[in-house]
Design an enzyme around this catalytic site. Structure first.
Site, PDB file in Angstrom:
ATOM      1  N   GLY A 154      47.550  37.812  29.789  1.00 60.81           N
ATOM      2  CA  GLY A 154      47.128  38.634  28.649  1.00 60.81           C
ATOM      3  C   GLY A 154      47.994  39.876  28.626  1.00 60.81           C
ATOM      4  N   ILE A 156      47.983  42.653  30.612  1.00 60.39           N
ATOM      5  CA  ILE A 156      48.508  43.095  31.915  1.00 60.39           C
ATOM      6  C   ILE A 156      49.548  42.096  32.424  1.00 60.39           C
ATOM      7  CG2 ILE A 156      47.909  43.609  34.328  1.00 60.39           C
ATOM      8  CD1 ILE A 156      45.110  44.506  33.254  1.00 60.39           C
ATOM      9  N   THR A 235      45.387  41.581  41.299  1.00 58.60           N
ATOM     10  CA  THR A 235      45.079  42.949  40.863  1.00 58.60           C
ATOM     11  C   THR A 235      43.938  42.915  39.851  1.00 58.60           C
ATOM     12  OG1 THR A 235      46.779  42.766  39.147  1.00 58.60           O
ATOM     13  CG2 THR A 235      47.420  43.873  41.192  1.00 58.60           C
ATOM     14  N   ARG A 237      40.250  40.936  40.013  1.00 59.29           N
ATOM     15  CA  ARG A 237      38.949  41.138  40.652  1.00 59.29           C
ATOM     16  C   ARG A 237      38.934  40.352  41.960  1.00 59.29           C
ATOM     17  NH1 ARG A 237      38.464  44.910  37.877  1.00 59.29           N
ATOM     18  NH2 ARG A 237      36.820  45.432  36.379  1.00 59.29           N
ATOM     19  N   GLU A 266      34.384  45.096  48.043  1.00 58.60           N
ATOM     20  CA  GLU A 266      35.011  46.414  47.965  1.00 58.60           C
ATOM     21  C   GLU A 266      33.949  47.435  48.307  1.00 58.60           C
ATOM     22  OE1 GLU A 266      36.910  47.026  44.167  1.00 58.60           O
ATOM     23  OE2 GLU A 266      38.253  45.334  44.470  1.00 58.60           O
ATOM     24  N   HIS A 285      41.942  49.254  45.064  1.00 60.85           N
ATOM     25  CA  HIS A 285      41.608  49.133  43.624  1.00 60.85           C
ATOM     26  C   HIS A 285      42.066  50.384  42.845  1.00 60.85           C
ATOM     27  CE1 HIS A 285      38.610  47.034  40.700  1.00 60.85           C
ATOM     28  NE2 HIS A 285      39.618  47.567  40.045  1.00 60.85           N
TER      29      HIS A 285
HETATM   30  C1  DGY Z   1      39.188  47.955  35.036  1.00 63.05           C
HETATM   31  O1  DGY Z   1      39.263  48.813  34.145  1.00 63.05           O
HETATM   32  O2  DGY Z   1      38.509  46.938  34.911  1.00 63.05           O
HETATM   33  C2  DGY Z   1      39.987  48.196  36.251  1.00 63.05           C
HETATM   34  O3  DGY Z   1      39.831  47.219  37.219  1.00 63.05           O
HETATM   35  C3  DGY Z   1      39.606  49.530  36.849  1.00 63.05           C
HETATM   36  O4  DGY Z   1      38.320  49.406  37.370  1.00 63.05           O
END
Ligand code: DGY
Length: 325
Positions: A154, A156, A235, A237, A266, A285
């Protein structure tokens, strides 16, 4: 009108809400509110701005069904029971787009740091273990001209793929439910099956949301199908990978390395074996943690609150269905 905010957020967002005449009640203790505390605080306000930590589940939503809007200071909304909010006609907003660059930068950083064992080597200096130069020691692997596989291409994923293609001339493959035409056109990205993504990726980056379908997706069977020379990057979840299986895959050499900005759970326990592995880089995170991005997130979160309190459509809704008849 009053908003309850679960963390200290950047002033840029607070000021916008104050200028709109909204009274702000902010949780400033450095601990997560309990579920009961969150309900108690939300009983007397009209909006919730949630900046991480808490579950916005059915029990919360039922107890606080009077809320006019729930605004998230994040793009991810995996802690929210969105169908329950929709059923109660509570609009939920998030902060998409503004954190794509910062998060892609962290993924890119993790790829390089992992491929050159940078975090581990840094620690050896701290431990007084720089040692004797050996031409065959501390060797990393190069990523130039290799293949980046993106699971969930997507916004990112697109930014990460652009960086990898431009800087390292990497071939881009991806697996999504739908084709990403922009990535295919601009980056020559190729859609492949999930099996082919595993087989062909030299670097496999997870950039998808956490859902029932993606939870635990990267488990021992999946790691076993990846190249033994590959690097796994997450990066998105933590629960998308199975952490004990990841540790095992690295220990058995099923994959070469891993770079994580998200872990499960976490915070990560400081005794986690991943932290001792030369080919692993872990960050706490911080994907969206830049001045610019956090300000932009606070502004969008505030705009969602302001619109919701006016009874208007949120600029960035997660559940636009609430405005359907
Ligand atoms: C989000 O915005 O979902 C990022 O992981 C920061 O928490």
């Amino acid at each position: 009108m009053k908003v309850f905010i679960t963390r200290i957020i950047p002033d840029a967002g607070l000021q916008l809400m104050k200028d709109a005449g909204i009274e702000i009640i902010q949780w400033t203790e450095k601990r997560n509110l309990s579920a009961e505390e969150l309900i108690d605080h939300c009983k007397s306000v009209d909006a919730l701005l949630s900046a991480g930590g808490n579950w916005i589940d059915k029990a919360f939503l039922t107890a606080c069904s009077h809320l006019k809007v729930i605004s998230l200071h994040s793009v991810g909304y995996d802690r929210v029971d969105v169908p329950a909010a929709t059923e109660l006609k509570i609009p939920v907003g998030n902060t998409p787009g503004v954190l794509s660059d910062a998060t892609a930068d962290i993924a890119f950083l993790l790829i390089l740091a992992t491929s050159r064992k940078a975090f581990y080597m840094h620690n050896t200096i701290i431990e007084g273990d720089w040692g004797f130069f050996e031409p065959t020691a501390n060797l990393g692997i190069e990523i130039r001209n290799k293949t980046l596989g993106v699971f969930g291409l997507g916004k990112i994923g697109f930014e990460l793929a652009s960086r990898c293609a431009a800087a390292f001339h990497m071939k881009i493959i991806y697996h999504n439910r739908d084709h990403n035409e922009r990535a295919e056109k601009e980056l020559n990205a190729e859609w492949v099956s999930f099996e082919d993504l595993l087989k062909q990726s030299d670097v496999l980056s997870v950039n998808t949301s956490l859902t029932e379908e993606t939870k635990g997706k990267f488990n021992k069977e999946v790691f076993a199908k990846m190249k033994r020379t590959s690097i796994f990057i997450n990066t998105a979840r933590g629960p998308i990978h199975n952490e004990p299986d990841l540790i095992d895959a690295l220990q058995k050499g099923m994959i070469w390395g891993a770079g994580l900005d998200v872990t499960d759970p976490e915070p990560m326990n400081s005794n986690n074996p991943l932290l001792q592995m030369p080919n692993v880089s872990v960050l706490p995170h911080i994907g969206s943690a830049t001045e610019e991005t956090r300000n932009a997130m606070a502004i969008i979160a505030a705009e969602n609150v302001i619109a919701g309190l006016k009874g208007e459509r949120l600029p960035f809704p997660v559940n636009p269905e609430v405005w359907k008849d």
